[in-house]
Design a protein around this motif. Structure first.
Motif, PDB file in Angstrom:
ATOM      1  N   ALA A 105     -37.816 -32.653  85.933  1.00  0.00           N
ATOM      2  CA  ALA A 105     -38.443 -33.407  84.847  1.00  0.00           C
ATOM      3  C   ALA A 105     -38.174 -32.745  83.498  1.00  0.00           C
ATOM      4  CB  ALA A 105     -39.949 -33.515  85.091  1.00  0.00           C
ATOM      5  N   THR A 106     -38.159 -31.418  83.465  1.00  0.00           N
ATOM      6  CA  THR A 106     -37.901 -30.691  82.216  1.00  0.00           C
ATOM      7  C   THR A 106     -36.495 -30.957  81.699  1.00  0.00           C
ATOM      8  OG1 THR A 106     -39.465 -28.928  82.767  1.00  0.00           O
ATOM      9  CG2 THR A 106     -37.727 -28.385  81.199  1.00  0.00           C
ATOM     10  N   VAL A 107     -35.502 -30.870  82.584  1.00  0.00           N
ATOM     11  CA  VAL A 107     -34.118 -31.077  82.159  1.00  0.00           C
ATOM     12  C   VAL A 107     -33.902 -32.526  81.716  1.00  0.00           C
ATOM     13  CG1 VAL A 107     -31.706 -31.045  82.886  1.00  0.00           C
ATOM     14  CG2 VAL A 107     -33.244 -29.223  83.609  1.00  0.00           C
ATOM     15  N   VAL A 108     -34.427 -33.471  82.469  1.00  0.00           N
ATOM     16  CA  VAL A 108     -34.264 -34.886  82.115  1.00  0.00           C
ATOM     17  C   VAL A 108     -34.924 -35.177  80.770  1.00  0.00           C
ATOM     18  CG1 VAL A 108     -34.941 -37.229  82.755  1.00  0.00           C
ATOM     19  CG2 VAL A 108     -33.995 -35.695  84.478  1.00  0.00           C
ATOM     20  N   THR A 109     -36.124 -34.647  80.558  1.00  0.00           N
ATOM     21  CA  THR A 109     -36.800 -34.831  79.277  1.00  0.00           C
ATOM     22  C   THR A 109     -35.980 -34.220  78.149  1.00  0.00           C
ATOM     23  OG1 THR A 109     -38.966 -34.794  80.354  1.00  0.00           O
ATOM     24  CG2 THR A 109     -38.925 -34.416  77.987  1.00  0.00           C
ATOM     25  N   SER A 110     -35.385 -33.054  78.396  1.00  0.00           N
ATOM     26  CA  SER A 110     -34.567 -32.398  77.374  1.00  0.00           C
ATOM     27  C   SER A 110     -33.366 -33.248  76.999  1.00  0.00           C
ATOM     28  CB  SER A 110     -34.099 -31.028  77.886  1.00  0.00           C
ATOM     29  OG  SER A 110     -35.192 -30.207  78.195  1.00  0.00           O
ATOM     30  N   VAL A 111     -32.690 -33.797  77.990  1.00  0.00           N
ATOM     31  CA  VAL A 111     -31.522 -34.647  77.722  1.00  0.00           C
ATOM     32  C   VAL A 111     -31.923 -35.864  76.892  1.00  0.00           C
ATOM     33  CG1 VAL A 111     -29.824 -36.186  78.801  1.00  0.00           C
ATOM     34  CG2 VAL A 111     -30.210 -33.906  79.739  1.00  0.00           C
ATOM     35  N   LEU A 112     -33.004 -36.505  77.276  1.00  0.00           N
ATOM     36  CA  LEU A 112     -33.458 -37.688  76.548  1.00  0.00           C
ATOM     37  C   LEU A 112     -33.934 -37.316  75.140  1.00  0.00           C
ATOM     38  CD1 LEU A 112     -35.404 -39.464  79.428  1.00  0.00           C
ATOM     39  CD2 LEU A 112     -33.239 -40.220  78.404  1.00  0.00           C
ATOM     40  N   ALA A 113     -34.619 -36.179  75.017  1.00  0.00           N
ATOM     41  CA  ALA A 113     -35.120 -35.751  73.705  1.00  0.00           C
ATOM     42  C   ALA A 113     -33.972 -35.439  72.759  1.00  0.00           C
ATOM     43  CB  ALA A 113     -36.029 -34.539  73.859  1.00  0.00           C
ATOM     44  N   PHE A 114     -32.965 -34.717  73.222  1.00  0.00           N
ATOM     45  CA  PHE A 114     -31.821 -34.405  72.370  1.00  0.00           C
ATOM     46  C   PHE A 114     -31.026 -35.664  72.022  1.00  0.00           C
ATOM     47  CE2 PHE A 114     -32.023 -29.925  74.194  1.00  0.00           C
ATOM     48  CZ  PHE A 114     -32.578 -29.402  73.044  1.00  0.00           C
ATOM     49  N   SER A 115     -30.982 -36.639  72.937  1.00  0.00           N
ATOM     50  CA  SER A 115     -30.331 -37.914  72.638  1.00  0.00           C
ATOM     51  C   SER A 115     -31.076 -38.635  71.520  1.00  0.00           C
ATOM     52  CB  SER A 115     -30.284 -38.793  73.897  1.00  0.00           C
ATOM     53  OG  SER A 115     -29.501 -38.209  74.911  1.00  0.00           O
ATOM     54  N   ALA A 116     -32.406 -38.628  71.597  1.00  0.00           N
ATOM     55  CA  ALA A 116     -33.211 -39.278  70.561  1.00  0.00           C
ATOM     56  C   ALA A 116     -33.049 -38.575  69.218  1.00  0.00           C
ATOM     57  CB  ALA A 116     -34.680 -39.292  70.986  1.00  0.00           C
ATOM     58  N   ILE A 117     -33.038 -37.245  69.232  1.00  0.00           N
ATOM     59  CA  ILE A 117     -32.897 -36.484  67.981  1.00  0.00           C
ATOM     60  C   ILE A 117     -31.524 -36.731  67.368  1.00  0.00           C
ATOM     61  CG2 ILE A 117     -32.629 -34.125  67.123  1.00  0.00           C
ATOM     62  CD1 ILE A 117     -35.001 -33.434  69.034  1.00  0.00           C
ATOM     63  N   ARG A 118     -30.492 -36.773  68.193  1.00  0.00           N
ATOM     64  CA  ARG A 118     -29.160 -37.081  67.675  1.00  0.00           C
ATOM     65  C   ARG A 118     -29.132 -38.472  67.059  1.00  0.00           C
ATOM     66  NH1 ARG A 118     -23.211 -36.124  70.157  1.00  0.00           N
ATOM     67  NH2 ARG A 118     -22.156 -37.801  69.061  1.00  0.00           N
ATOM     68  N   ASN A 119     -29.973 -39.362  67.563  1.00  0.00           N
ATOM     69  CA  ASN A 119     -30.067 -40.728  67.045  1.00  0.00           C
ATOM     70  C   ASN A 119     -30.955 -40.810  65.805  1.00  0.00           C
ATOM     71  OD1 ASN A 119     -29.017 -43.337  67.766  1.00  0.00           O
ATOM     72  ND2 ASN A 119     -31.124 -43.998  68.124  1.00  0.00           N
ATOM     73  N   ASN A 120     -31.456 -39.647  65.324  1.00  0.00           N
ATOM     74  CA  ASN A 120     -32.325 -39.549  64.152  1.00  0.00           C
ATOM     75  C   ASN A 120     -33.689 -40.181  64.388  1.00  0.00           C
ATOM     76  OD1 ASN A 120     -32.666 -38.472  61.539  1.00  0.00           O
ATOM     77  ND2 ASN A 120     -32.405 -40.493  60.624  1.00  0.00           N
TER      78      ASN A 120
END
Length: 297
Positions: A105-120
């Motif tokens: 869950a931690t890794v999946v959340t990290s991937v999604l969070a960094f995707s969102a941040i890259r999307n501003n």
């Protein structure tokens, strides 16, 4: 993508960011952007109807009061608010393969969070057990993303689960519409009303995390099984085919119940397992969602 089982040291935040960067940059950023960027619409104003305006946007209340057709105008949101509500109860520490549910869950959340941040987009975090352990206000930026990951990796060990309470609190705290990823093993019954209420205000996406040993038991003779959240133990004869079949039937019934509930409430659902690569599941989810939104369904 391999998921390490030990993600408890804050010094590993940078390592986790590097590990997830390739997937985010090469695949997830494009998939995420296609699904979420520009999907939100925000009310702007009401003005008189003009020839060529879409009749679907007529404001019938204002039209009835004024006697003149008026329409609602919306503007596309330039950014989204994405909140990760992550279950940190004791049951998420279970794992029979070389990884447990919480690190996944931690890794999946990290991937999604960094995707969102890259999307501003703005990213927020809620960690919950039978109480809300942490709530981070949604913010932008890589630095904030690293703080989110650090909190995930150093989350406390808690016993019980209250998804209903977490969703109720989150809906109260987050007034404006957000994309909410609810990440849990969903072992708590009676969630329908809370799920429906949260999804009526937000874009709720359920992410279930499971382990293969929850679905089937090995033939290992007499085994003491402990409920991670209550501490209660029960002696189980795993050599009995009837016992093993009952465990499997119970798990499958609960899984099908959840699937039906999510479908009936129009809640998107991602199923992840500790013994499988999560990347294809995430990519498949985004592709299906993009196709559905593109078809207008």
């Amino acid at each position: 993508m391999p998921v390490p089982d030990l993600l408890e040291n804050a010094a590993d935040v940078r390592r986790l960011e590097i590990m997830t960067r390739r997937l985010v940059n090469s695949v997830m950023a494009g998939e995420y952007h296609a699904v979420f960027k520009g999907q939100g619409m925000e009310f702007n104003e009401v003005r008189e109807y003009q020839p060529g305006d879409d009749v679907r946007f007529i404001d019938w209340n204002v039209t009835a009061r004024s006697g003149t057709p008026f329409i609602k105008r919306y503007i596309e949101q330039r950014e989204l608010t994405v909140i990760f509500a992550v279950d940190i109860s004791a049951s998420t520490l279970f794992g029979s393969v070389p990884r447990r549910k919480r690190p996944l869950a931690t890794v999946v959340t990290s991937v999604l969070a960094f995707s969102a941040i890259r999307n501003n987009d703005r990213v927020g975090l809620m960690l919950f057990s039978d109480d809300v352990e942490l709530y981070m206000q949604p913010r932008k930026g890589r630095g904030h993303g690293l703080l989110v990951v650090r909190e995930l990796m150093t989350a406390p060990r808690r016993q019980r689960t209250d998804i209903v309470g977490a969703l109720t609190t989150l809906t109260r705290l987050q007034r404006r519409k957000a994309v909410i990823f609810l990440i849990s093993d969903f072992q708590q019954p009676g969630l329908r009303r809370a799920l429906a209420a949260a999804n009526s205000r937000h874009d709720l996406i359920a992410v279930t995390v499971s382990d293969p040993r929850e679905e089937s038991l090995p033939d290992a003779g007499l085994v003491n099984l402990e409920d991670a959240e209550t501490g209660e133990t029960v002696l189980v004869d795993t050599s009995s085919a009837r016992v093993r079949q009952a465990v499997e039937a119970r798990f499958r019934a609960r899984r099908e119940e959840l699937r039906r509930e999510f479908r009936s409430l129009a809640i998107d659902h991602i199923e992840l397992r500790t013994d499988k690569d999560f990347a294809p599941e995430l990519i498949g989810f985004f592709q299906k969602r993009a196709a559905r939104l593109g078809s207008g369904r």
